[in-house]
Design a protein around this motif. Structure first.
Motif, PDB file in Angstrom:
ATOM      1  N   SER A  54       0.657  -1.251   0.033  1.00 36.33           N
ATOM      2  CA  SER A  54       0.007   0.057   0.213  1.00 36.33           C
ATOM      3  C   SER A  54       0.919   1.082   0.027  1.00 36.33           C
ATOM      4  CB  SER A  54      -0.907   0.130   1.345  1.00 36.33           C
ATOM      5  OG  SER A  54      -1.715   1.281   1.306  1.00 36.33           O
ATOM      6  N   VAL A  55       0.511   2.382  -0.627  1.00 34.97           N
ATOM      7  CA  VAL A  55       1.060   3.732  -0.545  1.00 34.97           C
ATOM      8  C   VAL A  55       0.271   4.778  -0.026  1.00 34.97           C
ATOM      9  CG1 VAL A  55       2.523   3.181  -2.509  1.00 34.97           C
ATOM     10  CG2 VAL A  55       0.186   4.093  -3.094  1.00 34.97           C
ATOM     11  N   ASN A  56      -0.981   4.119   0.406  1.00 36.39           N
ATOM     12  CA  ASN A  56      -1.859   5.280   0.989  1.00 36.39           C
ATOM     13  C   ASN A  56      -2.621   4.575   2.089  1.00 36.39           C
ATOM     14  OD1 ASN A  56      -3.045   7.784   1.522  1.00 36.39           O
ATOM     15  ND2 ASN A  56      -4.701   7.367  -0.067  1.00 36.39           N
ATOM     16  N   GLU A  57      -3.004   5.015   2.981  1.00 32.89           N
ATOM     17  CA  GLU A  57      -3.615   4.522   4.243  1.00 32.89           C
ATOM     18  C   GLU A  57      -5.090   4.190   3.830  1.00 32.89           C
ATOM     19  OE1 GLU A  57      -3.879   2.493   8.042  1.00 32.89           O
ATOM     20  OE2 GLU A  57      -2.140   3.795   7.050  1.00 32.89           O
ATOM     21  N   GLY A  58      -5.472   2.787   4.013  1.00 34.92           N
ATOM     22  CA  GLY A  58      -6.781   2.372   3.680  1.00 34.92           C
ATOM     23  C   GLY A  58      -6.818   1.848   2.294  1.00 34.92           C
ATOM     24  N   LEU A 142      -7.357  -1.554 -11.431  1.00 34.54           N
ATOM     25  CA  LEU A 142      -6.756  -0.362 -11.824  1.00 34.54           C
ATOM     26  C   LEU A 142      -8.154   0.519 -12.264  1.00 34.54           C
ATOM     27  CD1 LEU A 142      -4.582   1.620 -12.290  1.00 34.54           C
ATOM     28  CD2 LEU A 142      -4.461   0.755 -14.689  1.00 34.54           C
ATOM     29  N   GLY A 143      -8.852  -0.034 -13.030  1.00 36.26           N
ATOM     30  CA  GLY A 143     -10.161   0.774 -13.386  1.00 36.26           C
ATOM     31  C   GLY A 143     -11.042   1.046 -12.350  1.00 36.26           C
ATOM     32  N   THR A 145     -10.496   1.190  -9.203  1.00 34.26           N
ATOM     33  CA  THR A 145      -9.648   2.425  -8.162  1.00 34.26           C
ATOM     34  C   THR A 145      -9.752   3.588  -8.766  1.00 34.26           C
ATOM     35  OG1 THR A 145      -8.442   0.537  -7.272  1.00 34.26           O
ATOM     36  CG2 THR A 145      -7.700   2.676  -6.885  1.00 34.26           C
ATOM     37  N   TYR A 146      -9.592   3.712 -10.069  1.00 33.92           N
ATOM     38  CA  TYR A 146      -9.416   5.062 -10.702  1.00 33.92           C
ATOM     39  C   TYR A 146     -10.740   5.725 -10.791  1.00 33.92           C
ATOM     40  CZ  TYR A 146      -8.442   8.593 -14.252  1.00 33.92           C
ATOM     41  OH  TYR A 146      -8.446   9.909 -14.780  1.00 33.92           O
ATOM     42  N   PHE A 147     -11.783   4.873 -11.009  1.00 33.96           N
ATOM     43  CA  PHE A 147     -13.014   5.463 -11.042  1.00 33.96           C
ATOM     44  C   PHE A 147     -13.339   6.037  -9.754  1.00 33.96           C
ATOM     45  CE2 PHE A 147     -17.692   5.087 -10.559  1.00 33.96           C
ATOM     46  CZ  PHE A 147     -17.947   5.770 -11.668  1.00 33.96           C
ATOM     47  N   ASN A 148     -12.871   5.407  -8.543  1.00 30.77           N
ATOM     48  CA  ASN A 148     -13.525   5.958  -7.300  1.00 30.77           C
ATOM     49  C   ASN A 148     -12.303   6.757  -6.768  1.00 30.77           C
ATOM     50  OD1 ASN A 148     -15.887   4.467  -6.195  1.00 30.77           O
ATOM     51  ND2 ASN A 148     -14.710   2.997  -7.405  1.00 30.77           N
ATOM     52  N   PHE A 149     -10.982   6.678  -7.080  1.00 37.47           N
ATOM     53  CA  PHE A 149     -10.004   7.819  -6.502  1.00 37.47           C
ATOM     54  C   PHE A 149      -9.032   8.131  -7.592  1.00 37.47           C
ATOM     55  CE2 PHE A 149     -11.068   4.463  -3.202  1.00 37.47           C
ATOM     56  CZ  PHE A 149     -11.451   5.053  -2.255  1.00 37.47           C
ATOM     57  N   PRO A 150      -9.540   8.947  -8.557  1.00 38.97           N
ATOM     58  CA  PRO A 150      -8.818   9.321  -9.610  1.00 38.97           C
ATOM     59  C   PRO A 150      -7.402  10.194  -9.399  1.00 38.97           C
ATOM     60  CG  PRO A 150     -10.823  10.692  -9.590  1.00 38.97           C
ATOM     61  CD  PRO A 150     -11.042   9.709  -8.681  1.00 38.97           C
ATOM     62  N   THR A 151      -7.673  10.847  -8.248  1.00 39.79           N
ATOM     63  CA  THR A 151      -6.563  11.919  -7.960  1.00 39.79           C
ATOM     64  C   THR A 151      -5.165  10.849  -7.337  1.00 39.79           C
ATOM     65  OG1 THR A 151      -8.165  13.586  -7.398  1.00 39.79           O
ATOM     66  CG2 THR A 151      -5.698  13.615  -6.502  1.00 39.79           C
ATOM     67  N   TYR A 152      -5.930   9.967  -6.725  1.00 39.27           N
ATOM     68  CA  TYR A 152      -4.622   9.062  -5.826  1.00 39.27           C
ATOM     69  C   TYR A 152      -4.162   8.122  -6.855  1.00 39.27           C
ATOM     70  CZ  TYR A 152      -3.538   4.400  -3.919  1.00 39.27           C
ATOM     71  OH  TYR A 152      -2.707   3.278  -3.717  1.00 39.27           O
ATOM     72  N   VAL A 153      -4.799   7.506  -7.912  1.00 37.70           N
ATOM     73  CA  VAL A 153      -4.319   6.910  -8.893  1.00 37.70           C
ATOM     74  C   VAL A 153      -3.255   7.758  -9.812  1.00 37.70           C
ATOM     75  CG1 VAL A 153      -4.724   5.376 -10.925  1.00 37.70           C
ATOM     76  CG2 VAL A 153      -6.299   5.276  -9.016  1.00 37.70           C
ATOM     77  N   SER A 154      -3.737   8.962 -10.016  1.00 34.35           N
ATOM     78  CA  SER A 154      -2.734   9.863 -10.738  1.00 34.35           C
ATOM     79  C   SER A 154      -1.400  10.190 -10.337  1.00 34.35           C
ATOM     80  CB  SER A 154      -3.557  11.064 -11.068  1.00 34.35           C
ATOM     81  OG  SER A 154      -4.676  10.717 -11.943  1.00 34.35           O
ATOM     82  N   GLN A 156      -0.021   8.191  -8.005  1.00 34.06           N
ATOM     83  CA  GLN A 156       0.709   6.907  -7.949  1.00 34.06           C
ATOM     84  C   GLN A 156       0.712   6.109  -9.043  1.00 34.06           C
ATOM     85  OE1 GLN A 156       2.516   6.930  -5.080  1.00 34.06           O
ATOM     86  NE2 GLN A 156       1.547   8.325  -3.893  1.00 34.06           N
ATOM     87  N   LEU A 157       0.583   6.605 -10.020  1.00 36.19           N
ATOM     88  CA  LEU A 157       0.667   5.910 -11.489  1.00 36.19           C
ATOM     89  C   LEU A 157       1.609   4.964 -11.557  1.00 36.19           C
ATOM     90  CD1 LEU A 157      -1.305   5.860 -13.778  1.00 36.19           C
ATOM     91  CD2 LEU A 157       0.179   7.491 -14.944  1.00 36.19           C
ATOM     92  N   PRO A 158       2.751   5.012 -11.603  1.00 35.19           N
ATOM     93  CA  PRO A 158       3.950   4.133 -11.658  1.00 35.19           C
ATOM     94  C   PRO A 158       3.610   2.815 -10.728  1.00 35.19           C
ATOM     95  CG  PRO A 158       4.930   6.272 -11.335  1.00 35.19           C
ATOM     96  CD  PRO A 158       3.652   6.292 -11.163  1.00 35.19           C
TER      97      PRO A 158
END
Length: 418
Positions: A54-58, A142-143, A145-154, A156-158
């Motif tokens: 994980s790179v983000n809590e939760g 990925l899909g 997670t991005y749909f619900n947390f787009p900023t987080y995925v952007s 931590q894209l790598p």
């Protein structure tokens, strides 16, 4: 570096069912069960989710989807549902802002797994379906997670583009390919071991059929003598007594032969090696006579007891004695001797023959799968016997010289009878 460690840890958890299978079923003459799949999948899933990357809590990522797919393929829909429910409950317990997204991802990946399930079982290109499943799991992860947390995925894209696909691709490929190889090898071993046993029994049966004719011929002759002179009471009693002895001896041999040919049961009890040796010697004596080999037994004066499965132990004796007799078949005055004694709290069974013998290279390969000194043999008889002996805490040592003979020393822990 921390993410790399977590990734390697997830790969290790993916191999957990494979490792446990090799430990638990190593010396067993049966393959995996649904209970085994359920337990190993649950353990693997619990460890993977507890130490998830994980790179983000939760918001955590692990190989739980791979484990559910594995449980579906090898355990069936019911086992997979149980593992899925366990993973959902544990994910809900872990909590965090990604909990409900994780539930949605698990539902979607399980639906995909069900669609692939039947095609995977029927297809010969299982590797292709395995990699396809890994790709779909990664896209769903990925899909959604991005749909619900787009900023987080952007941000931590790598991580999402590299780590998650590697977990799913490599994890599912390692687990499915290695476990499938182990299962197929175990099935092949069991099948060949059963065929080896059937072949051994057929050889012994042929010699028994030949040997049984002798007492039947004697009984037939005595019945004719009684028929010719029914008035001689003394002779008639003598002939009947001899005939009954011959029939009882034949019946005892046939009973033990049938006991040897029955399917093996997993049980361990205190058995007398002396008694087992006498029984197996009577069964194998016709086979020795048919090959013009003397079968000698030097048993211990007192009972020698060990903890073992009596059916498996008899089969081990049959395998070793049959091999020794066949080794002496082309030898003039062939002889196989069986001796038993106690030494340093161990029961030592020595099987010695004066047959063709073996060189050092052949001795080193004894007990390994598919190696045999016979042109038509598979080596599964000795492989099975070595496994059984090791299971009972015993060991085997061999000394042999070409054209001189071979001596097997089988050592078992001696158990004092109560």
């Amino acid at each position: 570096m921390s993410l790399l460690k977590e990734l390697i840890l997830q790969m290790f958890f993916a191999l957990t069912p494979f490792v446990l299978f090799n430990i638990y079923y190593r010396d067993r003459m049966r393959n995996y069960s649904r209970c085994f799949i359920l337990v190993t999948s649950s353990v693997c899933m619990f460890l993977a989710m507890t130490f998830a990357s994980s790179v983000n809590e939760g918001i955590i990522f692990d190989i739980r989807h791979v484990i559910v797919f594995f449980a579906l393929i090898y355990g069936g829909v019911r086992i997979a549902l149980i593992v899925l429910i366990e993973s959902a409950l544990y994910r809900f317990y872990l909590g965090g802002e990604g909990t409900w997204v994780a539930m949605l991802v698990m539902a979607a990946t399980f639906a995909i797994s069900l669609l692939i399930y039947q095609r995977y079982k029927a297809s010969y290109r299982k590797t292709l379906f395995t990699l396809l499943t890994g790709a779909l799991f990664s896209l769903i992860d990925l899909g959604l997670t991005y749909f619900n947390f787009p900023t987080y995925v952007s941000h931590q894209l790598p991580y999402h583009v590299l780590v998650i696909p590697v977990q799913n691709f490599v994890g599912i490929w390692l687990l499915m390919s290695l476990f499938s190889k182990c299962v197929s090898d175990k099935e092949l071993f069991i099948r060949h071991a059963q065929n080896e046993k059937i072949e051994t029994m057929s050889h012994v049966a042929a010699s028994l059929a030949h040997e049984v004719r002798n007492p039947l011929t004697a009984v037939k002759g005595f019945l004719r003598l009684i028929q010719e002179d029914p008035g001689n009471i003394a002779k008639t009693d003598q002939y009947i007594r001899i005939s009954m002895d011959e029939i009882q001896r034949t019946e005892a041999i046939l009973t033990e032969y049938l006991a040897l040919s029955k399917p093996l049961k997993e049980r361990t009890e205190l058995i007398d090696v002396c008694e087992q040796l006498h029984v197996v010697r009577e069964v194998m004596l016709p086979f020795a006579n048919m090959n013009n080999v003397e079968l000698e037994l030097q048993a211990y004066e007192k009972p020698v007891t060990i903890m073992a499965n009596p059916d498996e132990f008899k089969q081990v004796l049959v395998n070793f004695i049959k091999n020794a007799i066949e080794a002496c078949a082309e030898t003039a005055k062939g002889k196989v001797s069986l001796s038993l004694f106690i030494e340093k709290n161990n029961a030592l069974l020595v099987i010695k023959d004066n047959g063709i013998g073996m060189d050092e290279g052949q001795i080193r390969r004894l007990g390994t799968i598919y190696f045999s000194t016979k042109t038509s043999g598979t080596g599964l008889g000795l492989t099975y016997s070595y496994h059984v002996i090791h299971t009972f805490g015993g060991s085997v040592s061999v000394s042999s010289k070409p054209k001189v003979g071979t001596k097997f020393t089988i050592t078992f822990p001696y158990h004092q009878p109560q």
